[in-house]
Scaffold this active site. Structure first.
Site: not given
Ligand SMILES: Nc1ncnc2c1ncn2[C@@H]1O[C@H](COP(=O)(O)OP(=O)(O)OP(=O)(O)O)[C@@H](O)[C@H]1O
Ligand SMILES: N[C@@H](CCC(=O)O)C(=O)O
Ligand SMILES: [Mg+2]
Ligand SMILES: [Mg+2]
Length: 469
Positions: A130, A132, A211, A219, A268, A338, A357, A359
């Site tokens: 993800e 940004e 964002e 993002e 992330h 987070r 994830e 981060r």
């Molecule tokens: N099994 C998996 N293995 C690896 N990546 C995955 C899997 N399932 C989903 N993903 C990926 O994870 C990412 C999820 O992004 P998403 O925006 O939902 O995450 P988030 O961390 O909850 O968001 P934010 O950090 O913006 O709050 C996408 O790129 C998605 O394709």
């Molecule tokens: N911008 C934040 C993350 C924000 C989010 O959770 O998507 C970072 O530096 O990691």
């Molecule tokens: Mg994320």
């Molecule tokens: Mg983000």
């Protein structure tokens, strides 16, 4: 797509020029072009020659001839060339030995994929970054021999809200960019245009949004894919984002912390390992993950300080990794907050969606090296059954000092991260994935061209602090 299919695609689209792209050590696409007549099936085996000595972090002038061998699977029409141009991503090969160049980041990523298979732990890893970034109206940088100055502007910035900084109705309040509709969000259409270009280039896009940061932070999330394909897509992602911005006379930065006091930009990285079509991270342990996944987390946390030299590889990266901006500082894992270095998303109960994830990475990293290094750290955790400790489900920014002191932290600077990588890199060498030569040249490049270059320059803020001392 096979080589033959690429030739057909070129004919169908009346392609005149073929653009051969490859990634340098630092993570920037380099390219050269050939007329379409030069693209035969043989090109995909024999490649096209170029001088590798001028590429950052690569071979010296006495050993400079290289071949770019295009990967037919990467073929797509270049979205920004006015002349119909086919784009191909290449591997880099030594013309004498015909071996892959061991400083080619894409080759390292291919070896990391092979290494996973050879461990028999899993057969495929999936990656969902993800990234940004900021879209600014303009950015200028001036440097004199004594100091340097930068200037950025954004129609969304609070500094445009009037002399007294009062919000005028359509300006984003501090930390409230996430995510009121237009007219507060002025970048809806430009982000939409970016995702349409990504789709045309064959990428699956899941979401785009503003964002948190005040001045045009964005993002775009792409659908997860295998390691090399996702790294290829991150290169195309940056190419598209920057070039669509340019179409609108705007400019994009992936710098992790362009604005003091506001959120920075992370990348992330969601990741999971699968075997024979089954997700190995789903299980009955904490937050629905498996014991294997806990060990993978243990490996990432154990090697995080060394990993940072590849996942957070700029001096600016460490200005992002500070408390209070949703970027992690403490090396812990959690399903809830987070502020932890590793989060286990709980959006879906499906085992297929089970992933971690990480981060701390940011978008200045070379995705081929960053993803490969994280995979190697996680596999090391599985092979050595590294226990990640208890999850940290509290807000880690608000811990009592004694409690916080027990949790390890990310390095405080690029210099610290490079020292950590020097001490801790055996896990990267397994299966010959990374070589000592590559890591040494990475560390030397980063130290001389970035850490020392920054350390030796008077900083504009030093004038504020010390001018009248
Ligand atoms: N099994 C998996 N293995 C690896 N990546 C995955 C899997 N399932 C989903 N993903 C990926 O994870 C990412 C999820 O992004 P998403 O925006 O939902 O995450 P988030 O961390 O909850 O968001 P934010 O950090 O913006 O709050 C996408 O790129 C998605 O394709
Ligand atoms: N911008 C934040 C993350 C924000 C989010 O959770 O998507 C970072 O530096 O990691
Ligand atoms: Mg994320
Ligand atoms: Mg983000």
């Amino acid at each position: 797509m096979t080589a033959k299919e690429v030739l057909e695609l070129a004919k169908k689209n009346k392609v005149a020029v073929v653009d051969l792209k490859f990634v340098d050590l630092i993570g920037t696409w380099q390219h050269f072009s050939i007329p379409v007549e030069e693209m035969t099936e043989g090109l995909f085996k024999d490649g096209s020659g170029f001088d590798g000595s001028s590429i950052r972090g690569w071979r010296a002038i006495n050993n400079s001839d290289m071949l770019a061998i295009p990967d037919p699977k990467s073929a797509c029409m270049d979205p920004f060339a006015a002349v119909p141009t086919l784009s191909l991503i290449c591997n880099v090969v030594d013309p004498v030995t015909r071996e892959n160049y061991d400083r080619d980041p894409r080759y390292i990523a291919q070896k990391a994929e092979q290494h996973l298979k050879s461990t028999k732990i899993g057969d495929v890893s999936y990656w969902g970054p993800e990234a940004e970034f900021f879209i600014f109206d303009q950015a200028r940088y001036d440097q004199t021999s004594h100091s340097s100055y930068y200037f950025i502007d954004s129609e969304e910035g609070i500094w445009n809200a009037g002399h007294d900084g009062v919000n005028l109705g359509s300006k984003i309040r501090h930390k409230e960019g996430y995510f009121p509709v237009a007219p507060t969000d002025t970048q809806q259409d430009i982000r939409s245009e970016m995702i349409l270009e990504m789709q045309k280039a064959g990428m699956m896009v899941e979401k785009h949004h503003h964002e948190v940061a005040t001045a045009g932070q964005a993002e775009i999330d792409i659908r997860f894919d295998t390691l090399v394909s996702t790294a290829d897509k991150m290169m195309m992602y940056k190419y598209i984002v920057k070039n669509v911005a340019k179409r609108h006379n705007k400019t994009v930065t992936f710098m992790p912390k362009p604005i003091f006091g506001d959120n920075g930009s992370g990348m992330h990285t969601h990741q999971s390992i699968w075997k024979e079509g089954k997700p190995l991270f789903a299980g009955k342990e904490y937050a629905g993950i498996s014991q294997l996944c806990l060990y993978y987390i243990g490996g990432i946390l154990k090697h995080a300080k060394a990993l940072a030299a590849l996942t957070n590889p700029t001096t600016n990266s460490y200005k992002r990794l500070t408390p209070g901006f949703e970027a992690p500082v403490l090396l812990a894992y959690s399903s809830r907050n987070r502020s932890a270095g590793i989060r286990i998303p709980m959006y879906s109960p499906s085992p297929k969606a089970k992933r971690i994830e990480v981060r701390f990475p940011d978008p200045t990293s070379n995705p081929y090296l960053a993803f490969s290094a994280m995979l190697m750290a996680g596999l090391d955790g599985i092979e050595n059954k590294i226990n990640p400790g208890e999850p940290a489900d509290k807000d880690l920014y608000d811990l009592e000092p004694e409690e916080a002191a027990k949790i390890p932290t990310m390095p405080g600077s690029l210099d610290e991260a490079l020292v950590a990588l020097e001490k801790d890199h055996e896990f990267l060498l397994k299966g010959g994935v990374f070589s000592e030569d590559l890591l040494e040249s990475w560390i030397a490049y980063k130290r001389t061209k970035e850490v020392d270059a920054m350390r030796l320059r008077p900083h504009p803020y030093e004038y504020f602090l010390y001018y009248d001392a």
